[in-house]
Design an enzyme around this catalytic site. Structure first.
Site, PDB file in Angstrom:
ATOM      1  N   LYS A  30      89.431  38.001 -15.205  1.00 40.69           N
ATOM      2  CA  LYS A  30      90.804  37.499 -15.235  1.00 40.69           C
ATOM      3  C   LYS A  30      91.569  37.916 -13.981  1.00 40.69           C
ATOM      4  CE  LYS A  30      91.028  35.122 -18.963  1.00 40.69           C
ATOM      5  NZ  LYS A  30      91.135  33.657 -18.750  1.00 40.69           N
ATOM      6  N   ILE A  79      86.855  45.716 -23.190  1.00 39.90           N
ATOM      7  CA  ILE A  79      86.574  44.382 -22.631  1.00 39.90           C
ATOM      8  C   ILE A  79      86.872  44.368 -21.138  1.00 39.90           C
ATOM      9  CG2 ILE A  79      86.844  43.025 -24.755  1.00 39.90           C
ATOM     10  CD1 ILE A  79      89.772  42.488 -23.869  1.00 39.90           C
ATOM     11  N   PRO A  84      84.948  44.066 -18.389  1.00 41.19           N
ATOM     12  CA  PRO A  84      84.427  42.981 -17.544  1.00 41.19           C
ATOM     13  C   PRO A  84      85.268  41.710 -17.661  1.00 41.19           C
ATOM     14  CG  PRO A  84      82.629  44.078 -18.692  1.00 41.19           C
ATOM     15  CD  PRO A  84      83.913  44.606 -19.290  1.00 41.19           C
ATOM     16  N   TYR A  85      85.772  41.442 -18.864  1.00 40.70           N
ATOM     17  CA  TYR A  85      86.659  40.282 -19.065  1.00 40.70           C
ATOM     18  C   TYR A  85      87.916  40.435 -18.213  1.00 40.70           C
ATOM     19  CZ  TYR A  85      89.910  37.206 -21.602  1.00 40.70           C
ATOM     20  OH  TYR A  85      90.835  36.250 -21.929  1.00 40.70           O
ATOM     21  N   TYR A  86      88.460  41.655 -18.171  1.00 35.51           N
ATOM     22  CA  TYR A  86      89.647  41.902 -17.359  1.00 35.51           C
ATOM     23  C   TYR A  86      89.368  41.721 -15.868  1.00 35.51           C
ATOM     24  CZ  TYR A  86      93.378  43.137 -20.516  1.00 35.51           C
ATOM     25  OH  TYR A  86      94.399  43.062 -21.429  1.00 35.51           O
TER      26      TYR A  86
END
Lengths: 214, 214
Positions: free
Chosen positions: B133, B126, B128-130
């Site tokens: 964030k 994940i 891209p999520y990181y």
């Protein structure tokens, strides 16, 4: 100046390398991300380093070490998804900023997109791309580097005219990639572009003059 | 404190609203993004406002006006693509930060992800999520707001234990959403969490004590 071109194999990147090689004032070091690209550039006699923007800051810092300026013109391109936009256009750009800080390269030129600083003017069709550009720009502006953020309008493959409009805010327009490359080269030593961000599209003013009037 | 909960209809958001309503110290205002959700929350007697994180900063500022604190726990979720991650988890969070600045809300709690501050520890699956964030966190840290950035480990739906580990750097672990919601509520007025960012996973220390030891 010895200039590290990050994204040297891209459409604008290739033109920048060509202009740097033709210049008496500057030298190019191309940064590319495949072994094949390294071979290609070296065959052409260009100093070339291999590093991946999805790798570590250290890897990019090593590639940049010894240069006097860094030009970031890499882009994940329209064919990849928004995941690559996050990893390359945003995180890759910021890693390059951190790499420049790490090895003490002050001069940093970032290719962004027209009106990336104003959400209300973002092109709906490529909004995630604009988000990535917006935040890379913000991080660079908040750094201590001597930056220039160049925000071109729609890129075309037409021949350059050598004439542009440059200002903090411009309405939508297009510009040949050749002219964007010329703007980057001219910006390297034009003090009016230091710690500045500006839009750029095709116009009536010769590039050097347009930048000196910023 | 009156607390605007952005992402009130999410799994953690609902728990936060429940805890705020049960508290003598605080009141909740739920921010949701569909008319149906507004109806649902209002039926339950919760003060509710309608605003979309893909809308303008002004729209969010209007929704936040009059609150004393803002909790951002919205997420585009695992089912949407990286484009929504950019638009909601990154740009939406920063719009909320700008909205808080605009209406003078100092206290801002952002739910992030374990080790979001260290690229080398990002979960590959994940990534891209990181990235999203990471940059939302950086923009908040660079702001003048009185922020707390809470970085939970893997979220589970198990019952909360009321006991956690909290520190600037923790190894991978999990934590029930119920405990994350409790940490957020306890952080609102715990000065040790002001202008701080920390990892949080299930552990042995009662939540209030864990936060007071930060």
């Amino acid at each position: 100046m010895k200039v590290l071109v990050i994204g040297a194999n891209g459409q604008i990147g290739k033109k920048i390398v060509g202009l740097l090689r033709a210049s008496n004032q500057h030298q190019a070091r191309a940064m590319v991300r495949t072994k094949e690209q390294v071979e290609l550039f070296r065959h052409l006699g260009v100093e070339t380093v291999y590093a991946n923007l999805e790798g570590t800051v250290n890897e990019i810092a090593e590639a940049a070490n010894g240069c006097d300026a860094l030009v970031f013109t890499a882009g994940s391109g329209g064919k990849t998804g928004a995941d690559k936009t996050l990893l390359v256009d945003l995180d890759g750009a910021v890693k390059a900023i951190e790499a420049a800080e790490k090895v003490g390269i002050q001069r940093f030129i970032l290719v962004s997109a027209l009106q990336a600083h104003h959400r209300e003017n973002w092109n709906e069709a490529i909004k995630p791309y604009y988000v990535a550009k917006h935040y890379a720009d913000r991080i660079l502006e908040a750094s201590a580097l001597n930056y220039t953020i160049i925000r071109p309008g729609g890129l075309t493959n037409e021949q350059g005219t050598g004439r542009v409009s440059a200002a903090e805010n411009l309405k939508r327009g297009t510009i040949p990639r050749e002219d964007v490359a010329e703007v980057i080269i001219a910006s390297l030593t034009e003090e009016k572009t230091y710690k500045r961000a500006f839009d750029i599209i095709s116009g009536d003013t010769p590039i050097k003059e347009a930048l000196s009037l910023l």
